[in-house]
Design an enzyme around this catalytic site. Structure first.
Site, mmCIF file in Angstrom:
data_model
loop_
_atom_site.group_PDB
_atom_site.id
_atom_site.type_symbol
_atom_site.label_atom_id
_atom_site.label_comp_id
_atom_site.label_asym_id
_atom_site.label_seq_id
_atom_site.Cartn_x
_atom_site.Cartn_y
_atom_site.Cartn_z
ATOM 1 N N ASP A 8 37.520 -133.313 45.652
ATOM 2 C CA ASP A 8 37.027 -133.108 44.049
ATOM 3 C C ASP A 8 37.708 -131.599 43.479
ATOM 4 O O ASP A 8 37.822 -130.688 44.294
ATOM 5 C CB ASP A 8 35.582 -132.417 43.899
ATOM 6 C CG ASP A 8 34.685 -133.896 44.105
ATOM 7 O OD1 ASP A 8 35.273 -134.850 44.482
ATOM 8 O OD2 ASP A 8 33.468 -133.785 44.227
ATOM 9 N N ASP A 129 26.655 -143.039 38.268
ATOM 10 C CA ASP A 129 26.023 -142.140 38.632
ATOM 11 C C ASP A 129 24.666 -141.905 37.912
ATOM 12 O O ASP A 129 24.619 -141.947 36.783
ATOM 13 C CB ASP A 129 26.917 -140.872 38.235
ATOM 14 C CG ASP A 129 28.306 -140.883 38.609
ATOM 15 O OD1 ASP A 129 28.545 -141.334 39.709
ATOM 16 O OD2 ASP A 129 29.123 -140.397 38.014
#
Length: 376
Positions: A8, A129
């Site tokens: 990330d 998500d």
């Protein structure tokens, strides 16, 4: 099952978050390219990357990092974060990224997702998500107001072949993946499901392999060294994922109205596996006799006029289903059999008015007086 080591990126650096909270950002590696090369050396073929800044503000803030990693490694890169229009999608796919992940626009603009699937086919994935079963968007900062399974079925319906499911409450916690939700999503959509969030050790990888999922994303467990990547790759290689079904799920109550099944791409169109229905004649419905009437009644011969419906009697009484009684003779004025009207006052004019010119007329229904005989 494919093992996806994860990197990330926030402001150009490799970081990990806990439960998607940007204030918990922790730097976990020095250089994205060196980290990716280490994963490649361990045997990985895929790399999962996220633009955290892009997910939050919807812009390609770290695009140079991703394009550089794609150019300097042999890894297939799966990238998400801030991809919300066709131009951004095309840029990444034309510059070395193997697959892109769409998130927020799957909720806001499913028509655009369908368009991208038609254009890029299997290179489009959708990230779901969720927290407590409800989808979050905009870098997990906003609520999508839709259940994860409903969104997953909607995406499968328009032709998406890959879904990435993250349980936000477990992400970065090393507490294990949400096996129940993952199983529900796999069975409810019939597409490839990739697990994300909570993976801590080889036991979690084996549990996901037992579900025969398509893939698993590993992040903090690799950086904390609670999971050995080589061992995870071996377990994944021994697991055969469930084959995606060609049957597209029907939507009982689609919340994302306006989306249409995709045409082209790797997955067949939204009506895959089902015979095409013949188009009904204008104004009618298929499967009912009567042609364009749509009611099952035979059609009138051509040129024959439509018969006028019988005139219904007025029901003055208001009682349903009863005919009106005949009028009494005293009310039947049209037949001329009723009582004569009383003479008008003031010479036939209105009450209090002036008599008409030329003298007064005898009232109606009053016989005129006979002329008297001249007796002289």
């Amino acid at each position: 099952m494919i093992i996806f080591p994860a990197i990330d990126i926030q402001e150009g650096e490799c970081v990990r978050l806990t439960k998607g909270d940007f204030s918990t950002a922790e730097r976990v590696a020095e250089d994205p390219v060196a980290t990716a090369l280490a994963f490649q050396e361990a045997g990985a073929e895929w790399l999962h990357m996220v633009d955290l800044d892009g997910a939050k503000n919807g812009q390609m803030q770290n695009r140079d990092v991703f394009v550089t990693v794609a150019r300097k490694t042999e890894l297939k890169i799966q990238l998400g974060g801030g991809i919300r229009d066709m131009k951004t999608a095309a840029y990444y796919l034309e510059n070395g990224i193997e697959r892109i992940i769409l998130g927020s626009i799957a909720v806001r603009n499913p028509k655009l997702v369908a368009e991208m699937v038609r254009e890029f086919g299997d290179r489009i994935a959708v990230g779901i998500d969720a927290e407590n079963g409800m989808v979050k968007i905009d870098g997990w900062q906003g609520s999508g107001k839709v259940n994860f399974l409903i969104l997953g079925r909607e995406m499968a319906h328009i032709g998406v072949r890959h879904l990435i499911y993250t349980d936000i409450s477990r992400d970065g916690t090393l507490t294990g993946p949400n096996l129940a939700d993952l199983s529900t999503l796999r069975d409810g959509t019939g597409v490839n499901v990739i697990a994300s969030g909570g993976i801590s050790g080889i036991g979690d990888i084996r549990a996901l392999a037992d579900l025969r999922l398509y893939g698993a994303i590993c992040g903090k467990s690799l950086y904390r060294q609670t999971l050995d990547l080589r061992e995870a790759l071996e377990v994944g290689a021994s697991s055969v994922p469930v084959e995606p079904t060609e049957e597209v799920p029907e939507l009982d109550n689609p919340l994302l109205s306006g989306s249409r099944p995709a045409r082209g791409g790797s997955r067949p169109s939204g009506n895959a596996g089902r015979p095409k229905e013949s188009r009904p004649p204008k104004g009618g419905r298929p499967g009912k006799p009567g042609g364009n009437s749509g009611s099952g009644k035979p059609l009138r011969p051509e040129g024959e006029a439509k018969a006028a419906p019988p005139r219904k009697e007025e029901n003055r009484s208001g009682a349903p289903g009863k005919k009106n009684p005949p009028r009494p003779e005293s009310e039947n004025r049209l037949a001329g059999k009723g009582k004569p009207r009383p003479p008008r006052r003031n010479g036939g004019g209105r009450p209090g008015g002036k008599p008409p010119q030329g003298g007064s007329r005898p009232p109606k229904n009053t016989p005129a007086p006979k002329p008297e005989k001249n007796q002289s």
